[in-house]
Design an enzyme around this catalytic site. Structure first.
Site, PDB file in Angstrom:
ATOM      1  N   LYS A 114       0.540  -0.614   0.004  1.00  0.00           N
ATOM      2  CA  LYS A 114       0.357  -0.043  -0.171  1.00  0.00           C
ATOM      3  C   LYS A 114       1.286   1.411   0.153  1.00  0.00           C
ATOM      4  CE  LYS A 114      -4.599  -2.039   1.198  1.00  0.00           C
ATOM      5  NZ  LYS A 114      -5.942  -1.960   1.986  1.00  0.00           N
ATOM      6  N   LYS A 196      -5.469  -8.428  -6.563  1.00  0.00           N
ATOM      7  CA  LYS A 196      -6.909  -8.207  -6.563  1.00  0.00           C
ATOM      8  C   LYS A 196      -7.779  -7.526  -6.523  1.00  0.00           C
ATOM      9  CE  LYS A 196      -7.454  -6.286  -1.563  1.00  0.00           C
ATOM     10  NZ  LYS A 196      -7.950  -6.270   0.089  1.00  0.00           N
ATOM     11  N   LYS A 199     -11.940  -2.183  -3.756  1.00  0.00           N
ATOM     12  CA  LYS A 199     -12.417  -0.734  -3.830  1.00  0.00           C
ATOM     13  C   LYS A 199     -11.390   0.717  -4.321  1.00  0.00           C
ATOM     14  CE  LYS A 199     -14.457  -1.780   0.785  1.00  0.00           C
ATOM     15  NZ  LYS A 199     -12.952  -1.701   1.525  1.00  0.00           N
TER      16      LYS A 199
HETATM   17  N1  AQP Z   1     -10.735  -9.245  -3.816  1.00  0.00           N
HETATM   18  C1  AQP Z   1     -10.731  -9.592  -2.686  1.00  0.00           C
HETATM   19  N2  AQP Z   1     -11.221 -11.541  -2.542  1.00  0.00           N
HETATM   20  C2  AQP Z   1     -11.981 -11.584  -0.950  1.00  0.00           C
HETATM   21  N3  AQP Z   1     -11.968 -11.397   0.205  1.00  0.00           N
HETATM   22  C3  AQP Z   1     -11.609  -9.658  -0.338  1.00  0.00           C
HETATM   23  N4  AQP Z   1     -11.446  -8.956   0.991  1.00  0.00           N
HETATM   24  C4  AQP Z   1     -10.766  -7.797  -0.063  1.00  0.00           C
HETATM   25  N5  AQP Z   1     -10.476  -7.886  -0.918  1.00  0.00           N
HETATM   26  C5  AQP Z   1     -11.410  -9.015  -1.220  1.00  0.00           C
HETATM   27  C6  AQP Z   1     -12.229  -9.143   2.452  1.00  0.00           C
HETATM   28  O1  AQP Z   1     -13.070  -7.894   2.347  1.00  0.00           O
HETATM   29  C7  AQP Z   1     -12.438  -7.243   3.784  1.00  0.00           C
HETATM   30  C8  AQP Z   1     -12.578  -6.213   4.007  1.00  0.00           C
HETATM   31  O2  AQP Z   1     -11.896  -5.260   3.643  1.00  0.00           O
HETATM   32  P1  AQP Z   1     -11.799  -4.179   4.260  1.00  0.00           P
HETATM   33  O3  AQP Z   1     -12.420  -3.025   2.599  1.00  0.00           O
HETATM   34  O4  AQP Z   1     -11.874  -4.202   4.944  1.00  0.00           O
HETATM   35  O5  AQP Z   1     -10.151  -4.081   3.036  1.00  0.00           O
HETATM   36  P2  AQP Z   1      -8.903  -4.385   1.698  1.00  0.00           P
HETATM   37  O6  AQP Z   1      -9.057  -5.858   2.310  1.00  0.00           O
HETATM   38  O7  AQP Z   1      -7.932  -3.573   1.506  1.00  0.00           O
HETATM   39  O8  AQP Z   1      -9.978  -4.472   0.978  1.00  0.00           O
HETATM   40  P3  AQP Z   1      -9.876  -4.005  -0.892  1.00  0.00           P
HETATM   41  O9  AQP Z   1     -11.355  -4.006  -1.220  1.00  0.00           O
HETATM   42  O10 AQP Z   1      -8.931  -3.902  -1.158  1.00  0.00           O
HETATM   43  O11 AQP Z   1     -10.345  -1.841   0.019  1.00  0.00           O
HETATM   44  P4  AQP Z   1      -8.847  -0.737  -0.345  1.00  0.00           P
HETATM   45  O12 AQP Z   1      -8.949  -0.881  -1.740  1.00  0.00           O
HETATM   46  O13 AQP Z   1      -9.975   0.545   0.528  1.00  0.00           O
HETATM   47  O14 AQP Z   1      -7.471  -1.290   0.369  1.00  0.00           O
HETATM   48  C9  AQP Z   1     -10.992  -8.450   4.535  1.00  0.00           C
HETATM   49  O15 AQP Z   1     -12.117  -9.790   5.208  1.00  0.00           O
HETATM   50  C10 AQP Z   1     -10.985  -9.067   3.017  1.00  0.00           C
HETATM   51  O16 AQP Z   1      -9.977  -9.871   3.933  1.00  0.00           O
END
Ligand code: AQP
Length: 333
Positions: A114, A196, A199
């Protein structure tokens, strides 16, 4: 034995299929099991480790709660609240940051991903993010934490912090939280099978949102990156085809059929035929959730009440833990 469950989701944007299949679907199953006491947190303090637009953050908090409830988490059974509404999280994070070692944090791969190339410009909060996550979990004596594959390393760190605290103060104060993994592999971007689904990806075509219309879903699957070959005959021939592999994983997770069976079903067929069936099952899954999210978002009074009630319950549990920590550490007479 009662399992104490804690998990969180960042309100950093509209939730997508990866969040649903990797986390929320699992939360719903845990919520429905009467052997569990669940706490689900909208982790807004985690979200501000990178810059957020205040107006968007406020509305994303509401939308995350709406998505929890629309997906099937019952606020009467599970505690749902936002992290900044319970000050014990920030205090717990400070205390645990005095227990955690910098060497442990230096190994966290998500910080490296990140922060990117310019680590000097990343916030201190992004670096210490896993300590706040440990506080979230340990304040509720959580025994089980549903996490996606990408959060496994952070959970390991929570266990290390809990273990060191217990050793330093000579008693089994914190349970060591176990991961609850679901069988779904990580859901990848629709534009790049090696990245992956996220968001914060700049391309909206990379993810399917839980609020997408049927037309959005149709277009995104149609435009999703694939190749010009036919559907594979077996798992081995998926080598070098990460995008098709990802779409098969999605089909398998949504249909609850094994990947092996899905491969067999579409073996040798045109990709367009597979994409059309995938679109149908995705619409069946998302349409009812999406329309419920929209209804709930219009009922701000209800969503605020859920958050307020949840914060009150979370405050009373976490205040006891903080007070016990104070006693153990000599922070009060
Ligand atoms: N692509 C994914 N596949 C499976 N699980 C996922 N999670 C996130 N993306 C995937 C799971 O969703 C939960 C919540 O995630 P989060 O929003 O707290 O954080 P993150 O993992 O950082 O999600 P994003 O979508 O990638 O957000 P941004 O872009 O803001 O960093 C977690 O349990 C995560 O494992």
């Amino acid at each position: 034995m009662i399992k104490k469950i804690f998990s969180g989701v960042q309100p950093t944007g509209n939730l997508h299929l990866g969040n649903y299949l990797g986390a929320i679907k699992n939360f719903v199953d845990l919520n429905n099991d009467s052997n569990n006491e669940c706490v689900f947190c909208v982790v807004d303090l985690h979200a501000i480790t990178v810059k957020q637009n205040p107006r968007e953050l406020k509305s994303n908090i509401q939308e995350t709660v709406a998505t929890f409830i629309a997906s099937g988490i019952d606020p009467k059974r599970s505690i749902i609240f936002n992290q900044s509404g319970v000050p014990a999280h920030a205090e717990g994070a400070w205390i645990l940051s005095c227990v955690a070692r910098t060497g442990w944090l230096n190994r966290m791969t998500q910080f490296k991903e990140k922060a990117g190339k310019d680590k000097e410009k990343a916030s201190v909060g992004l670096y210490s993010y896993p300590v706040l996550m440990a506080a979230d979990i340990l304040l509720y004596d959580a025994t089980h934490v549903p996490v996606g594959d990408d959060q496994k390393q952070h959970l390991e760190l929570s266990r290390d912090i809990a273990h060191k605290f217990n050793t330093d103060y000579g008693l089994d104060f914190f349970p060591l939280p176990e991961p609850v993994m679901n069988n779904n592999t990580r859901i990848m971007s629709l534009r790049d099978g090696n990245k992956k689904m996220s968001k914060s990806d700049s391309s909206s075509y990379s993810r399917i949102l839980m609020t997408d219309s049927n037309d959005d879903i149709r277009t995104k699957i149609k435009k999703s990156k694939t190749d010009s070959m036919k559907m594979p005959n077996d798992e081995l021939s998926l080598d070098g085809r990460p995008e098709i592999s990802n779409l098969l994983n999605i089909f398998s997770a949504v249909s609850k059929e094994s990947k092996e069976l899905v491969i067999k079903k579409f073996a040798g067929k045109e990709i367009s035929e597979f994409k059309s069936d995938l679109t149908d099952i995705l619409i069946d899954l998302i349409e009812p959730i999406s329309s419920e999210i929209k209804k709930l978002i219009d009922d701000k009074g209800f969503l605020n009440k859920v958050l307020q009630d949840g914060a009150n319950k979370a405050k009373s549990i976490s205040a006891v833990t903080i007070s016990e920590i104070h006693d153990l550490m000599g922070l009060k007479s």
